[in-house]
Write an enzyme that holds these catalytic residues in place. Structure first.
Site: not given
Ligand SMILES: Cc1ncc(COP(=O)(O)O)c(C=O)c1O
Length: 418
Positions: A231, A151, A267
């Site tokens: 993660d 990411w 999500k």
């Molecule tokens: C792999 C991964 N980790 C963490 C996140 C963090 O998202 P958020 O801060 O909205 O929880 C994302 C968001 O796209 C992600 O794809």
């Protein structure tokens, strides 16, 4: 004794300017964020057929943002309670954290029952990653290993935490599949460090290890003396079953790893802007887990002091009530099934148009994204000639594909890949 005037006086010659206002007038414009910038470009396009497959946010089949009915119901219950708006405390809402740990580790988890697993509420996944980065720098080591690719925000998050960011091979770009041999080899050769693993629905590739491969990864991590950091941003999105999507995490716990985990509710619960997340550790014993959490709190306090309460109350409400929890599971499955349907539709439409390229990976990959294999030049053509917006690494957010835009998307992809 500290003197403000003296600090200023010492700094002025270093920056070589007469006053700080002069220094700030020369601040250069920063580049727009790769993904948020895409949404801005999409919003300013006037083309009626424009498509945003850049941002990783779920859309319903009419292309609209979606609030899960169960979230609306839980939110109404929370409002009905008329709770006050006091601070939640540095670690957030305890009931939310407890439910969150059960959601990830499993209600019957032995580690959970033994109280070796403890956590704190965080500002969604991003906030949890950042807190972990700072904690690791203080008590772990100077570096972290990420999959290549990962990411896009991972690298800046950990660099800003003061860590050296390295990568291990993850994706076989030529054949659009997981490069498990490369991954195992790189992990086995690396000096002991913190290894970030995507628990499911790897972003951006949509390729996850199968359970046999996860076992091999677990063995290599143990042998090499690494520390595992999961993660988990898509629990429920990968397969439509939140239990199945937690299998990698639960297997690592069963294999005896001391490890950390960050969870995001953006999500799966669609709580993007509410910023709901949880950072937890599986310690060697109860005391060790409690000690680590006490230090995480010390990282949090001077940062944002304590997390927001509203979204966490919604998740706690859903996960504390068997009926709501079942509704959540059904609705999360519906979202994931719509994405799976769009994968088949995109692939069959491309094939129907006569594309001779292999598009198997569109349906074999899982989760929110399709790592299409399109080059940066092809992505640029999609934007300029067809008003289709996706990231330059060729990642397409399948959540933005609908029955009404799939033909335009497929025809445009066919055109730029001829
Ligand atoms: C792999 C991964 N980790 C963490 C996140 C963090 O998202 P958020 O801060 O909205 O929880 C994302 C968001 O796209 C992600 O794809």
């Amino acid at each position: 004794m500290f003197s403000y005037a003296r600090t200023i006086a010492l700094r002025q010659p270093l920056i070589g300017a007469r006053s700080f206002s002069a220094v700030l007038t020369s601040v250069p414009a920063g580049p727009p964020d790769a993904i948020i910038g895409l949404t801005d470009a999409y919003n300013s396009s006037t083309a009626p057929h424009k498509v945003n497959v850049g941002v990783g946010a779920y859309r319903d089949d009419s292309g609209k943002p979606y609030v899960l009915p169960v979230v609306k119901e839980a939110e109404a219950r929370v409002v009905e309670k008329g709770l006050n708006k006091e601070y939640a405390g540095i670690a957030g809402i305890a009931g939310f954290v407890d439910r969150s740990l059960e959601f990830a580790y499993g209600k019957s988890s032995d580690a959970l029952k033994s109280s070796r697993v403890k956590g704190v509420q965080t500002l969604s996944g991003t906030g949890g990653l950042r807190v972990w980065g700072e904690f690791w720098k203080k008590f772990g080591g100077d570096g972290i290993l990420l999959p290549d690719p990962s990411w896009g925000n991972h690298t800046p998050i950990f660099k800003n935490s003061g860590l050296d960011v390295g990568t291990y091979r993850y994706f076989d770009y030529k054949n659009s599949k997981l490069n498990i041999d490369g991954m195992l080899e790189d992990l086995s050769k690396a000096s002991p460090t913190c290894v970030l693993l995507h628990a499911c629905a790897h972003n951006p590739t949509g390729c996850d290890p199968d359970m046999g491969q996860w076992k091999a990864v677990s063995d290599v991590i143990k042998e090499a003396g690494h520390y595992t950091f999961f993660d988990c941003a898509y629990q429920g999105f990968a397969s439509g079953d939140a239990e199945k999507d937690a299998a990698s995490i639960r297997m690592f716990v069963d294999e005896g790893h001391d490890m950390a985990l960050v969870q995001s509710y953006s999500k799966n619960f669609g709580l993007y802007g509410e910023r709901v997340g949880c950072l937890s550790v599986v310690g060697s014993d109860v005391e060790n887990a409690a000690n680590i959490v006490s230090q995480l709190k010390i990282c949090i306090r001077p940062n944002y002091s304590n997390p927001p309460v509203h979204g966490a109350r919604i998740v706690e409400e859903v996960l504390s009530d068997a009926k709501l929890e079942q509704e959540f599971r059904d609705q999360c499955k519906d979202m994931s099934e719509r994405i799976i349907l769009m994968r088949s539709l995109l692939r069959s439409t491309l094939e129907g148009l006569g594309s001779t390229k292999s598009w198997d990976h569109i349906t074999s990959q899982i989760g929110m994204f399709c790592f299409s294999g399109l080059s940066a030049e092809q992505v640029d053509r999609l934007k300029v000639e067809f008003d289709i917006f996706c990231t330059r690494d060729g990642r397409i957010s399948m959540a933005g594909v609908t029955q009404s835009n799939v033909e335009h998307l497929a025809a445009s992809i066919h055109e730029v890949t001829k």
